[in-house]
Write a protein that holds these residues in place. Structure first.
Motif, PDB file in Angstrom:
ATOM      1  N   THR A  63      -8.194  33.965 -33.543  1.00  0.00           N
ATOM      2  CA  THR A  63      -6.859  34.531 -33.436  1.00  0.00           C
ATOM      3  C   THR A  63      -5.845  33.394 -33.452  1.00  0.00           C
ATOM      4  O   THR A  63      -6.032  32.389 -32.772  1.00  0.00           O
ATOM      5  N   TRP A  64      -4.784  33.595 -34.212  1.00  0.00           N
ATOM      6  CA  TRP A  64      -3.717  32.609 -34.308  1.00  0.00           C
ATOM      7  C   TRP A  64      -2.524  33.092 -33.498  1.00  0.00           C
ATOM      8  O   TRP A  64      -2.093  34.233 -33.632  1.00  0.00           O
ATOM      9  N   VAL A  65      -1.976  32.229 -32.669  1.00  0.00           N
ATOM     10  CA  VAL A  65      -0.803  32.549 -31.857  1.00  0.00           C
ATOM     11  C   VAL A  65       0.283  31.538 -32.190  1.00  0.00           C
ATOM     12  O   VAL A  65       0.047  30.328 -32.153  1.00  0.00           O
ATOM     13  N   ARG A  66       1.473  32.041 -32.537  1.00  0.00           N
ATOM     14  CA  ARG A  66       2.611  31.151 -32.821  1.00  0.00           C
ATOM     15  C   ARG A  66       3.293  30.820 -31.493  1.00  0.00           C
ATOM     16  O   ARG A  66       3.685  31.700 -30.736  1.00  0.00           O
ATOM     17  N   LEU A  67       3.415  29.526 -31.200  1.00  0.00           N
ATOM     18  CA  LEU A  67       4.054  29.079 -29.963  1.00  0.00           C
ATOM     19  C   LEU A  67       5.566  28.994 -30.141  1.00  0.00           C
ATOM     20  O   LEU A  67       6.077  29.023 -31.264  1.00  0.00           O
ATOM     21  N   ALA A  68       6.285  28.900 -29.042  1.00  0.00           N
ATOM     22  CA  ALA A  68       7.748  28.876 -29.067  1.00  0.00           C
ATOM     23  C   ALA A  68       8.292  27.707 -29.888  1.00  0.00           C
ATOM     24  O   ALA A  68       9.341  27.822 -30.518  1.00  0.00           O
ATOM     25  N   ASP A  69       7.567  26.592 -29.916  1.00  0.00           N
ATOM     26  CA  ASP A  69       8.040  25.421 -30.668  1.00  0.00           C
ATOM     27  C   ASP A  69       7.616  25.453 -32.135  1.00  0.00           C
ATOM     28  O   ASP A  69       7.867  24.516 -32.875  1.00  0.00           O
ATOM     29  N   GLY A  70       6.958  26.556 -32.555  1.00  0.00           N
ATOM     30  CA  GLY A  70       6.567  26.698 -33.951  1.00  0.00           C
ATOM     31  C   GLY A  70       5.130  26.314 -34.231  1.00  0.00           C
ATOM     32  O   GLY A  70       4.600  26.627 -35.294  1.00  0.00           O
ATOM     33  N   ASP A  71       4.498  25.603 -33.313  1.00  0.00           N
ATOM     34  CA  ASP A  71       3.090  25.250 -33.504  1.00  0.00           C
ATOM     35  C   ASP A  71       2.226  26.502 -33.441  1.00  0.00           C
ATOM     36  O   ASP A  71       2.632  27.537 -32.908  1.00  0.00           O
ATOM     37  N   ARG A  72       1.026  26.386 -34.010  1.00  0.00           N
ATOM     38  CA  ARG A  72       0.060  27.483 -33.943  1.00  0.00           C
ATOM     39  C   ARG A  72      -1.079  27.097 -33.012  1.00  0.00           C
ATOM     40  O   ARG A  72      -1.560  25.976 -33.036  1.00  0.00           O
ATOM     41  N   LEU A  73      -1.493  28.055 -32.218  1.00  0.00           N
ATOM     42  CA  LEU A  73      -2.619  27.865 -31.318  1.00  0.00           C
ATOM     43  C   LEU A  73      -3.743  28.745 -31.840  1.00  0.00           C
ATOM     44  O   LEU A  73      -3.550  29.933 -32.082  1.00  0.00           O
ATOM     45  N   VAL A  74      -4.919  28.159 -32.037  1.00  0.00           N
ATOM     46  CA  VAL A  74      -6.080  28.912 -32.520  1.00  0.00           C
ATOM     47  C   VAL A  74      -7.004  29.158 -31.336  1.00  0.00           C
ATOM     48  O   VAL A  74      -7.430  28.214 -30.663  1.00  0.00           O
ATOM     49  N   ILE A  75      -7.305  30.454 -31.112  1.00  0.00           N
ATOM     50  CA  ILE A  75      -8.193  30.832 -30.013  1.00  0.00           C
ATOM     51  C   ILE A  75      -9.358  31.621 -30.611  1.00  0.00           C
ATOM     52  O   ILE A  75      -9.136  32.652 -31.256  1.00  0.00           O
ATOM     53  N   PRO A  76     -10.585  31.170 -30.416  1.00  0.00           N
ATOM     54  CA  PRO A  76     -11.726  31.947 -30.907  1.00  0.00           C
ATOM     55  C   PRO A  76     -11.738  33.333 -30.251  1.00  0.00           C
ATOM     56  O   PRO A  76     -11.506  33.454 -29.043  1.00  0.00           O
ATOM     57  N   ASN A  77     -11.968  34.375 -31.037  1.00  0.00           N
ATOM     58  CA  ASN A  77     -11.919  35.740 -30.517  1.00  0.00           C
ATOM     59  C   ASN A  77     -12.844  35.963 -29.336  1.00  0.00           C
ATOM     60  O   ASN A  77     -12.504  36.681 -28.402  1.00  0.00           O
ATOM     61  N   GLU A  78     -14.022  35.348 -29.353  1.00  0.00           N
ATOM     62  CA  GLU A  78     -14.953  35.560 -28.245  1.00  0.00           C
ATOM     63  C   GLU A  78     -14.441  34.985 -26.926  1.00  0.00           C
ATOM     64  O   GLU A  78     -14.891  35.348 -25.869  1.00  0.00           O
ATOM     65  N   ARG A  79     -13.446  34.113 -26.994  1.00  0.00           N
ATOM     66  CA  ARG A  79     -12.842  33.581 -25.767  1.00  0.00           C
ATOM     67  C   ARG A  79     -11.753  34.523 -25.259  1.00  0.00           C
ATOM     68  O   ARG A  79     -11.390  34.483 -24.095  1.00  0.00           O
ATOM     69  N   LEU A  80     -11.195  35.353 -26.157  1.00  0.00           N
ATOM     70  CA  LEU A  80     -10.150  36.291 -25.753  1.00  0.00           C
ATOM     71  C   LEU A  80     -10.730  37.531 -25.086  1.00  0.00           C
ATOM     72  O   LEU A  80     -10.302  37.946 -24.012  1.00  0.00           O
ATOM     73  N   VAL A  81     -11.710  38.144 -25.758  1.00  0.00           N
ATOM     74  CA  VAL A  81     -12.262  39.405 -25.291  1.00  0.00           C
ATOM     75  C   VAL A  81     -13.762  39.407 -25.523  1.00  0.00           C
ATOM     76  O   VAL A  81     -14.222  39.137 -26.627  1.00  0.00           O
ATOM     77  N   SER A  82     -14.495  39.737 -24.493  1.00  0.00           N
ATOM     78  CA  SER A  82     -15.953  39.792 -24.660  1.00  0.00           C
ATOM     79  C   SER A  82     -16.472  41.223 -24.599  1.00  0.00           C
ATOM     80  O   SER A  82     -17.663  41.449 -24.750  1.00  0.00           O
TER      81      SER A  82
END
Length: 107
Positions: free
Chosen positions: A1-20
């Motif tokens: 999952t890609w999340v756009r941060l307030a400063d414009g950077d992108r944060l990549v979070i593996p889906n299995e870390r978000l929801v199991s």
């Protein structure tokens, strides 16, 4: 999952870390709400005709009980800008008018 941060950077979070496990997302909803009115009709009336006529007043009409009288629930979707109580009142009046035009009294 890609999340756009307030400063414009992108944060990549593996889906299995978000929801199991299964997740219910209720954040994306329609602004419409459901007005619902319940009426009781005599069992002697033509319930199919009455239900079809009442469905025309709302979006749906369903017989929910057949005890000493028939219980019919009529539902109508309304815009978010419309007061729910007012919409339900309008629906009750429309139901009353439709039943009177069919010669059906409420139980």
């Amino acid at each position: 999952t890609w999340v756009r941060l307030a400063d414009g950077d992108r944060l990549v979070i593996p889906n299995e870390r978000l929801v199991s496990e299964t997740l219910r997302n209720s954040t994306v909803r329609s602004a419409n709400r459901l007005a619902e009115v319940t009426v009781r009709l005599p069992l002697s009336c033509d319930l199919r005709a009455a239900t079809a006529a009442l469905a025309a007043e709302g979006n749906a009409a369903h017989v929910t009980s057949l005890d000493d009288a028939a219980t019919v629930v009529v539902r109508r979707w309304i815009d978010a800008g419309h007061a729910l109580e007012e919409a339900e009142s309008d629906l009750r009046l429309a139901i009353h008018d439709r039943l009177r035009s069919l010669g059906i009294g409420q139980a």
